[in-house]
Enzyme design. Sequence first.
Site, PDB file in Angstrom:
ATOM      1  N   LYS A   1       0.809  -1.198   0.000  1.00 60.96           N
ATOM      2  CA  LYS A   1       0.000   0.000   0.000  1.00 60.96           C
ATOM      3  C   LYS A   1       0.858   1.271   0.000  1.00 60.96           C
ATOM      4  O   LYS A   1       0.387   2.352  -0.330  1.00 60.96           O
ATOM      5  CB  LYS A   1      -0.880   0.020   1.263  1.00 60.96           C
ATOM      6  CG  LYS A   1      -1.782  -1.159   1.413  1.00 60.96           C
ATOM      7  CD  LYS A   1      -2.466  -1.098   2.796  1.00 60.96           C
ATOM      8  CE  LYS A   1      -3.222  -2.403   3.025  1.00 60.96           C
ATOM      9  NZ  LYS A   1      -3.674  -2.510   4.432  1.00 60.96           N
ATOM     10  N   GLY A   2       2.116   1.104   0.431  1.00 61.68           N
ATOM     11  CA  GLY A   2       2.941   2.277   0.722  1.00 61.68           C
ATOM     12  C   GLY A   2       3.125   3.248  -0.427  1.00 61.68           C
ATOM     13  O   GLY A   2       3.291   4.445  -0.212  1.00 61.68           O
TER      14      GLY A   2
ATOM     15  N   GLU B   1       8.102   1.992  -6.009  1.00 61.53           N
ATOM     16  CA  GLU B   1       8.034   1.691  -4.576  1.00 61.53           C
ATOM     17  C   GLU B   1       8.062   2.986  -3.769  1.00 61.53           C
ATOM     18  O   GLU B   1       8.587   4.008  -4.237  1.00 61.53           O
ATOM     19  CB  GLU B   1       9.232   0.831  -4.163  1.00 61.53           C
ATOM     20  CG  GLU B   1       9.023  -0.651  -4.348  1.00 61.53           C
ATOM     21  CD  GLU B   1       8.152  -1.270  -3.256  1.00 61.53           C
ATOM     22  OE1 GLU B   1       7.395  -0.530  -2.591  1.00 61.53           O
ATOM     23  OE2 GLU B   1       8.241  -2.494  -3.072  1.00 61.53           O
ATOM     24  N   ASP B   2       7.548   2.918  -2.550  1.00 58.57           N
ATOM     25  CA  ASP B   2       7.735   4.038  -1.631  1.00 58.57           C
ATOM     26  C   ASP B   2       9.124   3.969  -1.004  1.00 58.57           C
ATOM     27  O   ASP B   2       9.794   4.972  -0.838  1.00 58.57           O
ATOM     28  CB  ASP B   2       6.650   4.063  -0.548  1.00 58.57           C
ATOM     29  CG  ASP B   2       6.527   2.736   0.181  1.00 58.57           C
ATOM     30  OD1 ASP B   2       6.778   1.684  -0.442  1.00 58.57           O
ATOM     31  OD2 ASP B   2       6.188   2.737   1.374  1.00 58.57           O
TER      32      ASP B   2
ATOM     33  N   ASP C   1      14.268  -1.013   1.130  1.00 59.86           N
ATOM     34  CA  ASP C   1      14.972  -1.197   2.392  1.00 59.86           C
ATOM     35  C   ASP C   1      16.057  -2.256   2.174  1.00 59.86           C
ATOM     36  O   ASP C   1      17.188  -1.932   1.836  1.00 59.86           O
ATOM     37  CB  ASP C   1      13.941  -1.613   3.456  1.00 59.86           C
ATOM     38  CG  ASP C   1      14.352  -1.173   4.831  1.00 59.86           C
ATOM     39  OD1 ASP C   1      15.554  -1.012   5.050  1.00 59.86           O
ATOM     40  OD2 ASP C   1      13.472  -1.001   5.688  1.00 59.86           O
TER      41      ASP C   1
ATOM     42  N   PHE D   1      13.430   3.885  11.120  1.00 60.53           N
ATOM     43  CA  PHE D   1      12.037   3.552  10.787  1.00 60.53           C
ATOM     44  C   PHE D   1      11.328   4.861  10.475  1.00 60.53           C
ATOM     45  O   PHE D   1      11.304   5.765  11.307  1.00 60.53           O
ATOM     46  CB  PHE D   1      11.399   2.855  11.997  1.00 60.53           C
ATOM     47  CG  PHE D   1      10.074   2.197  11.706  1.00 60.53           C
ATOM     48  CD1 PHE D   1       9.002   2.900  11.179  1.00 60.53           C
ATOM     49  CD2 PHE D   1       9.899   0.858  11.994  1.00 60.53           C
ATOM     50  CE1 PHE D   1       7.789   2.298  10.915  1.00 60.53           C
ATOM     51  CE2 PHE D   1       8.672   0.235  11.737  1.00 60.53           C
ATOM     52  CZ  PHE D   1       7.622   0.958  11.201  1.00 60.53           C
ATOM     53  N   VAL D   2      10.781   4.976   9.267  1.00 54.26           N
ATOM     54  CA  VAL D   2      10.164   6.244   8.886  1.00 54.26           C
ATOM     55  C   VAL D   2       8.681   6.074   8.573  1.00 54.26           C
ATOM     56  O   VAL D   2       8.229   5.001   8.157  1.00 54.26           O
ATOM     57  CB  VAL D   2      10.890   6.892   7.681  1.00 54.26           C
ATOM     58  CG1 VAL D   2      12.259   7.387   8.094  1.00 54.26           C
ATOM     59  CG2 VAL D   2      10.994   5.935   6.505  1.00 54.26           C
TER      60      VAL D   2
ATOM     61  N   ASP E   1       3.645   3.594   6.839  1.00 55.64           N
ATOM     62  CA  ASP E   1       2.878   3.475   8.077  1.00 55.64           C
ATOM     63  C   ASP E   1       3.698   2.903   9.228  1.00 55.64           C
ATOM     64  O   ASP E   1       4.779   2.331   9.031  1.00 55.64           O
ATOM     65  CB  ASP E   1       1.661   2.562   7.865  1.00 55.64           C
ATOM     66  CG  ASP E   1       2.060   1.085   7.828  1.00 55.64           C
ATOM     67  OD1 ASP E   1       2.993   0.740   7.096  1.00 55.64           O
ATOM     68  OD2 ASP E   1       1.427   0.281   8.548  1.00 55.64           O
TER      69      ASP E   1
ATOM     70  N   ARG F   1       0.069   7.011   7.411  1.00 56.23           N
ATOM     71  CA  ARG F   1       0.325   7.072   5.965  1.00 56.23           C
ATOM     72  C   ARG F   1      -0.045   8.441   5.403  1.00 56.23           C
ATOM     73  O   ARG F   1       0.477   8.850   4.365  1.00 56.23           O
ATOM     74  CB  ARG F   1      -0.482   5.992   5.230  1.00 56.23           C
ATOM     75  CG  ARG F   1      -0.045   4.560   5.510  1.00 56.23           C
ATOM     76  CD  ARG F   1      -0.696   3.618   4.505  1.00 56.23           C
ATOM     77  NE  ARG F   1      -0.697   2.226   4.936  1.00 56.23           N
ATOM     78  CZ  ARG F   1       0.309   1.370   4.713  1.00 56.23           C
ATOM     79  NH1 ARG F   1       1.382   1.756   4.089  1.00 56.23           N
ATOM     80  NH2 ARG F   1       0.214   0.114   5.122  1.00 56.23           N
TER      81      ARG F   1
HETATM   82  C1  PRP Z   1       7.452  -1.891   2.372  1.00 54.36           C
HETATM   83  C2  PRP Z   1       7.682  -1.123   1.080  1.00 54.36           C
HETATM   84  C3  PRP Z   1       8.242  -2.154   0.163  1.00 54.36           C
HETATM   85  C4  PRP Z   1       8.999  -3.077   1.086  1.00 54.36           C
HETATM   86  C5  PRP Z   1      10.453  -2.739   1.038  1.00 54.36           C
HETATM   87  O1  PRP Z   1       6.215  -2.527   2.303  1.00 54.36           O
HETATM   88  O2  PRP Z   1       6.488  -0.576   0.588  1.00 54.36           O
HETATM   89  O3  PRP Z   1       7.236  -2.858  -0.547  1.00 54.36           O
HETATM   90  O4  PRP Z   1       8.507  -2.854   2.419  1.00 54.36           O
HETATM   91  O5  PRP Z   1      11.202  -3.599   1.857  1.00 54.36           O
HETATM   92  P1  PRP Z   1      12.447  -4.424   1.309  1.00 54.36           P
HETATM   93  O6  PRP Z   1      13.245  -3.530   0.407  1.00 54.36           O
HETATM   94  O7  PRP Z   1      13.202  -4.766   2.564  1.00 54.36           O
HETATM   95  O8  PRP Z   1      11.941  -5.637   0.612  1.00 54.36           O
HETATM   96  P2  PRP Z   1       5.445  -3.069   3.583  1.00 54.36           P
HETATM   97  O9  PRP Z   1       5.732  -4.539   3.737  1.00 54.36           O
HETATM   98  O10 PRP Z   1       5.756  -2.205   4.763  1.00 54.36           O
HETATM   99  O11 PRP Z   1       3.922  -2.943   3.184  1.00 54.36           O
HETATM  100  P3  PRP Z   1       3.027  -1.654   2.886  1.00 54.36           P
HETATM  101  O12 PRP Z   1       3.609  -1.000   1.657  1.00 54.36           O
HETATM  102  O13 PRP Z   1       1.662  -2.196   2.647  1.00 54.36           O
HETATM  103  O14 PRP Z   1       3.113  -0.752   4.094  1.00 54.36           O
END
Ligand code: PRP
Length: 181
Positions: free
Chosen positions: A48-49, A104-105, A108, A157-158, A164, A170
């Site tokens: 969702k991010g 992507e948002d 990580d 953690f942001v 979120d 969000r």
């Molecule tokens: C976050 C973000 C990416 C992923 C990145 O999603 O949106 O999809 O983590 O992490 P990585 O580079 O370590 O693989 P999240 O699982 O928090 O779900 P959300 O977008 O629904 O909040």
Amino acid sequence: MTAPYPLEGDLGEILVTAEQIKTRVDELGAQIADDMAGKTPLLVGVLKGSVIFVSDLMRSIHGPVDIDFMAVSSYGNSTESSGVVKIIKDLDASIEGRDVILCEDIIDSGLTMQYLYEHLSNQSPASLRTCSLLVREGRTDPAVSVDYVGFELPPAFVIGYGLDAKHKYRNLPYIGTYTGD
Ligand code: PRP
């Protein structure tokens, strides 16, 4: 900047202001429009991010643009990627012959992007690029290069602008550090 609503001590430092986000998203949109001149890029947002980023990014692309979304879940602890990604919503239509930009948002560990890049590259797009509003500083796993980067961030953690903490925040207009539990 004051908080738009009570944050119950969960917000630490604002790392990227709303104004900085808008300026950078507009720059990315202009760059994409330039790179994709004569084409109709398909922005693929990862729910969702990325939803706020993608909705702003598409409006900053002054030219034809299309969107679609995927939803994934990674197994294991929700605050750490396990590297195993499960697709829970796939694309609505074929991307064969399309010029796709995977959005992507945040990147990580990079494992989600790596998995999705491979998944989409197997579907014969005309081109496949990657875009992320945020990328961790010092990422050492360049298995997938990121073509369009908004900001590099330190390992905190942001929250905000799509990101979120426990399903909250969000809708903050900026990106800040989370200081909750
Ligand atoms: C976050 C973000 C990416 C992923 C990145 O999603 O949106 O999809 O983590 O992490 P990585 O580079 O370590 O693989 P999240 O699982 O928090 O779900 P959300 O977008 O629904 O909040």
